[in-house]
Design an enzyme around this catalytic site. Structure first.
Site, PDB file in Angstrom:
ATOM      1  N   SER A 156      40.317  22.433  43.440  1.00 36.24           N
ATOM      2  CA  SER A 156      39.758  21.710  44.625  1.00 36.24           C
ATOM      3  C   SER A 156      38.734  21.562  45.104  1.00 36.24           C
ATOM      4  CB  SER A 156      40.539  21.354  45.792  1.00 36.24           C
ATOM      5  OG  SER A 156      40.740  22.131  46.829  1.00 36.24           O
TER       6      SER A 156
ATOM      7  N   ASP B  29      41.664  20.667  50.479  1.00 40.18           N
ATOM      8  CA  ASP B  29      42.165  21.423  51.200  1.00 40.18           C
ATOM      9  C   ASP B  29      41.412  22.540  52.474  1.00 40.18           C
ATOM     10  OD1 ASP B  29      42.445  23.002  49.704  1.00 40.18           O
ATOM     11  OD2 ASP B  29      44.667  23.306  50.187  1.00 40.18           O
TER      12      ASP B  29
ATOM     13  N   CYS C  53      53.776  45.186  20.880  1.00 36.50           N
ATOM     14  CA  CYS C  53      52.927  44.572  21.208  1.00 36.50           C
ATOM     15  C   CYS C  53      51.935  43.478  19.784  1.00 36.50           C
ATOM     16  CB  CYS C  53      51.704  43.827  22.516  1.00 36.50           C
ATOM     17  SG  CYS C  53      50.787  42.821  22.714  1.00 36.50           S
TER      18      CYS C  53
ATOM     19  N   HIS D 252      44.960  41.656  25.439  1.00 41.81           N
ATOM     20  CA  HIS D 252      45.921  41.751  24.944  1.00 41.81           C
ATOM     21  C   HIS D 252      46.758  41.309  26.727  1.00 41.81           C
ATOM     22  CE1 HIS D 252      48.856  44.949  25.706  1.00 41.81           C
ATOM     23  NE2 HIS D 252      48.627  44.683  26.816  1.00 41.81           N
TER      24      HIS D 252
END
Length: 376
Positions: A94, A147, A305, A336
């Site tokens: 917001s 907010d 990975c 990564h």
């Protein structure tokens, strides 16, 4: 864009949940990690590369985009999705958190916040109505209500005053958002670390009615133990059939702990910011590629990975390009990190669906406790 926004929960394991948020621009698998594209870009990444890591949704920043290039310009150019070449869902915050962090540059009233731009000192006003207008111009799929988020620690009176102001702003945000089929508005629970204020906030938001609910006001300096203490009860106060979003979190163990407590969505700048500063997150913990121990190491960051940094480059090369201030360093390490964060999310989704989330969590923590591989 006729399809409506809805949340389908497909499995639970303890408090952990997995499911799908259906939107006209595509499905968001939960638990979901949202890479942060502050200024209509995830730094050091092409949009198609972000998608390749497994991201279903990005976060854009209302405060930064309203100042530069302006929401009106983005709207004239076809909206944020077209502008940044990302055709999948986008959530926009917001602007409230960034404005509140300006401290001496802003003035808070019941109406909203007036502040000076950090770019050129120009004066601006941000209200619930203006925040909804900006996010509509951007065309984001998930809109956050406006907010106030006080920094912690704060005394109970300050937290109560801030939370109740946020609830009044939430009602105004809901009214200003209007009827926008295919787009969603999320309310934000506030209340600091005070359980009674969190309950009061949740009741106020539920009464107003939102498409999803965020747990706000955490990850602002209170520490993991205090944050987890709040998350032990705060998500349970929110509607079970709506997405729950923990704003601004976080480190890998923060994310896993939040999901274990019933959170469905998270965002954080950490993977990209750390990548640009030479930090890589791996299943064995954090690797500081700037350290001299890596300069002769032909091994990948993580042999398990499949990201480009690990598949194609050695630790020695990554150390070299970081030390040489080459742009490819931030690009590879950010890719990564984002890949690793999305791997965590995929692992949690699979284990929750299989009813093995506790075992997955134990393995996650055990692997991290081992630390990085031995130096050659």
């Amino acid at each position: 864009m006729a399809e409506l926004f809805n949340f389908e929960m497909t499995a639970t394991d303890g408090k952990a949940r997995t499911g799908v948020i259906h939107t006209p621009r595509g499905d968001i698998r939960t638990p979901a990690f949202m890479p942060v594209g502050t200024a209509a870009t995830v730094k050091a990444m092409m949009p198609e590369s972000v998608r390749a890591t497994g991201a279903d949704i990005l976060l854009g920043n209302t405060y930064h985009l309203m100042l530069r290039p302006t929401a009106e310009r983005i709207d004239r150019l076809g909206g944020l999705h077209k502008f940044m070449n990302w055709d999948r869902p986008i959530l926009t915050d917001s602007g409230g958190f960034q404005v509140m962090s300006l401290a001496g540059l802003r003035k808070l009233t019941e109406k909203g916040v007036t502040f000076k731009s950090h770019i050129d000192g120009s004066r601006h006003e941000l209200t619930p109505e203006r925040s909804m207008e900006i996010q509509a111009l951007l065309g984001s799929d998930i809109v956050m209500c406006f907010d106030e988020c006080p920094a912690l620690p704060a005394d109970r009176d300050r937290i109560a005053e801030s939370m109740r102001l946020s609830m009044r702003w939430a009602e105004r945000s809901r009214e200003a958002f209007g009827d926008r089929p295919g787009h969603a508005l999320f309310g934000i629970q506030q209340g600091g670390l005070e359980q009674d204020f969190r309950e009061e906030s949740a009741e106020a938001l539920t009464k107003i009615g939102f498409d999803g609910y965020a747990v706000g006001g955490l990850a602002v300096g209170e520490g993991q133990e205090a944050m987890f203490g709040c998350l032990d009860y705060a998500p349970d106060m929110l509607p079970v059939d709506k997405p729950r979003y923990l704003m601004g979190v976080g480190k890998p163990d923060d994310i896993v702990g939040a999901v274990a407590r019933g959170i469905d969505m998270m965002d954080c700048v950490l993977p990209s910011r750390s990548g640009r500063t030479g930090q890589a997150f791996t299943r064995h913990g954090v690797v500081n590629i700037k350290n001299a121990r890596h300069q002769d190491d032909p091994r990948p960051l993580d042999e398990n990975c499949s990201c480009p940094a690990c598949s194609n480059y050695s630790r020695a090369y990554l150390h070299h390009v970081f030390r040489s201030n080459e742009m490819i360093s931030g690009m590879l390490l950010t890719w990564h990190n984002l890949h690793y964060f999305q791997d965590i999310m995929a692992g949690m989704r699979e284990s929750i669906a299989a009813g093995t989330f506790d075992a997955w969590q134990k393995n996650f923590h055990d692997m991290r406790a081992q630390g990085d591989i031995e130096q050659l």
